[in-house]
Each structure stands twice: as C-alpha cells, then as structure tokens.
Write an enzyme that holds these catalytic residues in place. Structure first.
Site, short mmCIF file in Angstrom:
data_model
loop_
_atom_site.label_atom_id
_atom_site.label_comp_id
_atom_site.label_asym_id
_atom_site.label_seq_id
_atom_site.Cartn_x
_atom_site.Cartn_y
_atom_site.Cartn_z
N ASN A 151 0.80 -1.23 0.00
CA ASN A 151 0.00 0.00 0.00
C ASN A 151 0.82 1.28 0.00
O ASN A 151 0.36 2.32 -0.47
CB ASN A 151 -1.00 0.00 1.16
CG ASN A 151 -0.34 -0.11 2.52
OD1 ASN A 151 0.69 -0.76 2.67
ND2 ASN A 151 -0.93 0.53 3.51
N GLU A 249 4.82 -3.73 12.73
CA GLU A 249 3.83 -2.67 12.47
C GLU A 249 2.68 -3.34 11.76
O GLU A 249 2.75 -3.62 10.57
CB GLU A 249 4.47 -1.55 11.64
CG GLU A 249 3.67 -0.26 11.65
CD GLU A 249 2.63 -0.20 10.54
OE1 GLU A 249 1.44 -0.48 10.83
OE2 GLU A 249 3.01 0.11 9.40
N CYS A 283 -3.05 1.78 6.84
CA CYS A 283 -3.23 1.12 8.14
C CYS A 283 -3.69 2.09 9.22
O CYS A 283 -4.30 1.66 10.21
CB CYS A 283 -1.94 0.42 8.56
SG CYS A 283 -0.49 1.49 8.65
N GLU A 457 9.01 2.81 14.05
CA GLU A 457 9.81 3.33 12.93
C GLU A 457 9.66 4.83 12.96
O GLU A 457 8.67 5.36 13.45
CB GLU A 457 9.32 2.75 11.61
CG GLU A 457 9.50 1.24 11.54
CD GLU A 457 8.96 0.64 10.25
OE1 GLU A 457 9.67 -0.19 9.66
OE2 GLU A 457 7.84 0.99 9.86
#
Length: 477
Positions: A151, A249, A283, A457
């Site tokens: 994505n 993640e 997300c 991150e």
C-alpha cells in the site's frame, strides 16, 4: 515508463537464477506492466552471505560516510520523484499527486536518517569506583530482514532501509511482489550514491518461502515487518527460535470520535480527506466514525456530499480524486463487508458498489447507523468505506473506541483543549491525531500497541530499533 525490474544481490542487479517469477499488474487497467523475477534459494543464500560480509564493513564505516551516502540517495530520489511516482501509480493505483508526494516523503526519510545516524550517542555514567570509567556504547544489531506491503511502496521500504543503514546494519529487503518497481528505483538511487556491495540486498519471491528461508538463518539478527496481524504473529514465531529482535507494524481499525463542539463542515472535510487517501488502503486510515448525536446528521450529510462528488479513474489522470484499489482481493473484501452491513441494517448514503468492468474500482462509500454486529465494525476494511454511528455518553464511546484488539491510530475532533487532552489520554493507541489526520513524519515515532504490534519506525525510536547498548567499564591499570 515503468521501472526495469530485477533482484539486487551483492551490489548487482540481476535476474533470478532459476527463471521463476510473476507479472506485475496495473490495477487501473489490469494490463501487465513487467515480469518480476523471483529469488531462488541459492539467490537468497547469496544475499545472506553478502549481507553478512557487508555488515563487517558497514558497521565500521564512519557515521559521517554512511550519512553522506544516505543523503545522496535521498537527493537522487527527490530528483526522480516524478518518474518514480509514475511507477508507483502504475503498480499500486493511487493518484499521481499522492504517489509523487509519497516519493518525496521517502526522500525526507533517507535524509532525516542520514542526519540522525550521526547522533547515535552513547553516554558516560559516573562511577562509584575510583579510577573507573563507565560507558554505554551504541552498536548496530546486525543484518536485518525487512518485509514490506503493497500500500505504500516508497515510504514503508524507505523507513526500513534508511533506519537499518543509518544504524550501521546491512539489510535484505523483500517488498511486495505486487508493487516492486518503486523499491527497485530507490535501490538504484542507493547503488548510484555509492552504497558498498552487500549492504542492501533486494529480493522477491513467494512471501512465505522467502521469510521462512531468511528469518531462521543465523546471519539475520533483526526482523522488521509491516503487514497483517496474522502474518506478523507468524514471523514473530519464526524469529523467536533465534531470539531475534523484531519490529512489528501491524493492522489497525482507527476510531474517530467527533464531539458536538466542532465546525462540522471542516471536521467532515478533514476526516474524509484522511479516509479516502489511497482509497482507504492505509493502516492508520480513519475507519470507525463515532459522531456525537447533536451533529451526527449534519456530519453524515457533509461526508456523503464529499464522497459522492469524488472522481474515480486511473491515477495517472491528474483530474482524478481517487484511483483503483490495489488488487481484486480488496474489491471482493470491501463488497462483502458492505453487503454484510446492509444485511445488518446499515443505510448506504452513497457508493456501495464496484465501478466499471475494467480495473479494481470501488466507489467511495458512506454507511450510516451501522450496528455493532456488522463485520466492518470489528474487521479492518482497508478500503474506501466509512461506517458511522452516533453517541451521547463519553465513557461509552471510549469503551467502543478501545474495544477492539487493534491499537495503531485514533482520531478526535473537538474545539475544546480540555476534551482534546482527555480523549488523547483515554485512547489506547500508539498514534493519536486531534483535529487533523497527519500523524506520520520522518522525525516522529510510528507504531502501535495491543495486536497492532510493537516497536517503532521513524524518529529517534526508529534508529534505536537497529541499535544495541553495550556497557563497558574500564579501570586504570
């Protein structure tokens, strides 16, 4: 116009050694863009050996030299943003404006880590023993195996590549096979910037086969993954056997709490912009809308007007507001969720259908009065659909907002500072946006809680993920 695809192993772009691979499909036209080579087991073994050898060189390379290479790569990516953006749009579907912006953000990430890598400070600890110096030294964890989804083909690989390389780690990156061209283009920038051979290796293949080959290898000391909860748990189990550090993640299902004191038109406009970015395939996308009953009708009406007025089409058409979904799986999944919500009594105020017979297009969809038992209220939809509920009691809406296993992102809209503070403290997520949806930057930490994963991150936390602390105590002879 589309990137020339290849593996990148030991400093060379090359085809797979056994000729296996797959075609990359344009989601707007369903046309084949290119043939993507897969790495064989021998290719993966070569990448592992290369990463192991390169780590010994890269960890001893000065932070200043590592910074120079990362900064130069960022400049090259920025100079090529238009071309890389076209590749990104062709393989993923998002609008060209979004794609070019994403590529520029990826360049920001490389250059931010170029600077932050020079600040991997240790510290001196005052000693209780005479004639003794106590030091904490920060060292790279070792070769990294990184896995990224389709994505965000630029930003997600950039976070992992730049973070690992800035920390002095070598890295084997496996991006999504559905969107490989963007990662290949960024790898070319690192290659041309002078990255020593083996410091980065780029491989593709059957995802389960690649991960199950790389992660158990004694070469790999760190695993970083962005993707679904189910796959994240599987990779964590693989890493656990070697006691390997992981960053996960994973999925989200972001609640949006709208209070009755908002400027309704402004709040709906901002929230809709966040919802339909990349056709909702984000997300951290605003996903479950809880709107105070006093402004519910007006909010739903404005949101519906925005959604119904959006123009769909090929993302390369600059007049388009939203492109296709990235693959046909998402179309089927969204349609099933909308059908289920309808059967549960939800009111579709706009959209709710596939568009056309070519490309993976689904109309921007708004559903009012969605009951709790509708699947999309507890399953991440990952598409252009916005389910709405009204609320009146703050404690009850907080219970709903925090009631799922997800804990990645959440949003709130209010004109009250007191309410903003309270809702930010009550939301059980790693990221909270109040009155806007911009919650991810190169310099800020990105990560979730609960089953949305752990670790970060971005920000100084993103660099820390690739470093270990060594304590050295030294007494005068």
């Amino acid at each position: 116009m589309y990137e020339e695809l290849a593996l990148y192993i030991d400093g060379e772009f090359r085809p797979g050694s056994e000729g296996a691979g797959e075609h990359v499909i344009n989601p707007a036209t369903e046309e084949e863009l290119a043939f993507l080579p897969h790495a064989s087991k021998s290719d993966l073994d070569r990448a592992l050996a290369s990463a192991a050898d390169a780590f010994k060189v890269w960890r001893d390379t000065s932070a200043y030299e590592r910074s120079r290479i990362l900064w130069t790569a960022g400049e090259l990516i920025r100079e090529r943003a238009d071309a890389i953006g076209r590749t990104l749009t062709m393989e993923e579907g998002k609008t060209l404006a979004e794609a070019v912006l994403e590529v520029n953000v990826a360049a920001d990430i490389f250059q931010w880590y170029a600077e932050e890598g020079r600040r991997a400070y240790g510290r001196l600890i005052p000693s209780r023993l005479p004639g003794t110096r106590q030091m904490v030294i920060r060292e790279p964890v070792g070769p990294v195996a990184a896995f990224t989804p389709w994505n965000f083909p630029a930003v997600t690989p950039a976070r992992k590549m730049a973070g690992a390389l800035a920390g002095g780690c070598s890295c084997i990156l496996k991006p999504s096979e559905e969107t490989p061209g963007t990662a290949v283009a960024m790898t070319r920038a690192l290659h041309e910037a002078g990255l020593p051979k083996g410091v980065l290796n780029l491989v593709f293949g059957v995802p389960a086969e690649v991960s199950e080959h790389l992660i158990p290898s004694p070469v790999i000391r760190k695993v970083t993954f962005t993707g679904s909860i189910a796959v994240g748990k599987h990779l964590t189990r693989l890493a656990a056997d070697g006691m390997k550090r992981t960053t996960m993640e994973l999925g989200g299902h972001a609640p949006v709490v709208v209070f009755d004191d908002v400027d309704v038109d402004k709040a709906a406009t901002v929230a809709a912009g966040g919802k339909f970015r990349n056709a909702g395939q984000v997300c951290v996308s605003p996903t479950r809308f809880f709107v105070h009953e006093k402004v519910y009708g007006k909010f739903v009406k404005k949101f519906t007007e925005i959604a119904s007025g959006m123009k769909l089409g090929d993302g390369l058409d600059t007049s388009v507001d939203m492109g296709p979904l990235a693959n046909n799986r998402r179309v089927d999944a969204i349609d099933a969720l909308v059908t289920n919500a309808r059967s549960c009594g939800a009111d579709v105020t706009t959209g709710g259908e596939r568009i056309g017979n070519q490309g993976y297009f689904y109309s921007p969809t708004v559903l009012a009065d969605v009951p709790d038992n509708a699947r999309m209220m507890y399953e991440e939809p990952f598409g252009p659909v916005a389910p709405m509920q009204s609320w009146s009691d703050f404690d009850e809406v907080m219970e709903k907002a925090n009631g799922l296993e997800f804990g990645l992102a959440a949003y709130a809209f209010t004109s009250s500072t007191q309410r903003a503070t309270e809702v930010s403290e009550r939301l059980e997520t790693g990221l909270v946006g109040v009155n806007h949806c911009a919650i991810s930057f190169a310099e800020t930490p990105f990560g979730g809680v609960k089953e949305s994963g752990y670790g970060h991150e971005g920000g100084t936390e993103g660099l820390d993920a690739y470093l270990t602390s060594k304590f050295v105590t030294q007494m005068n002879a």
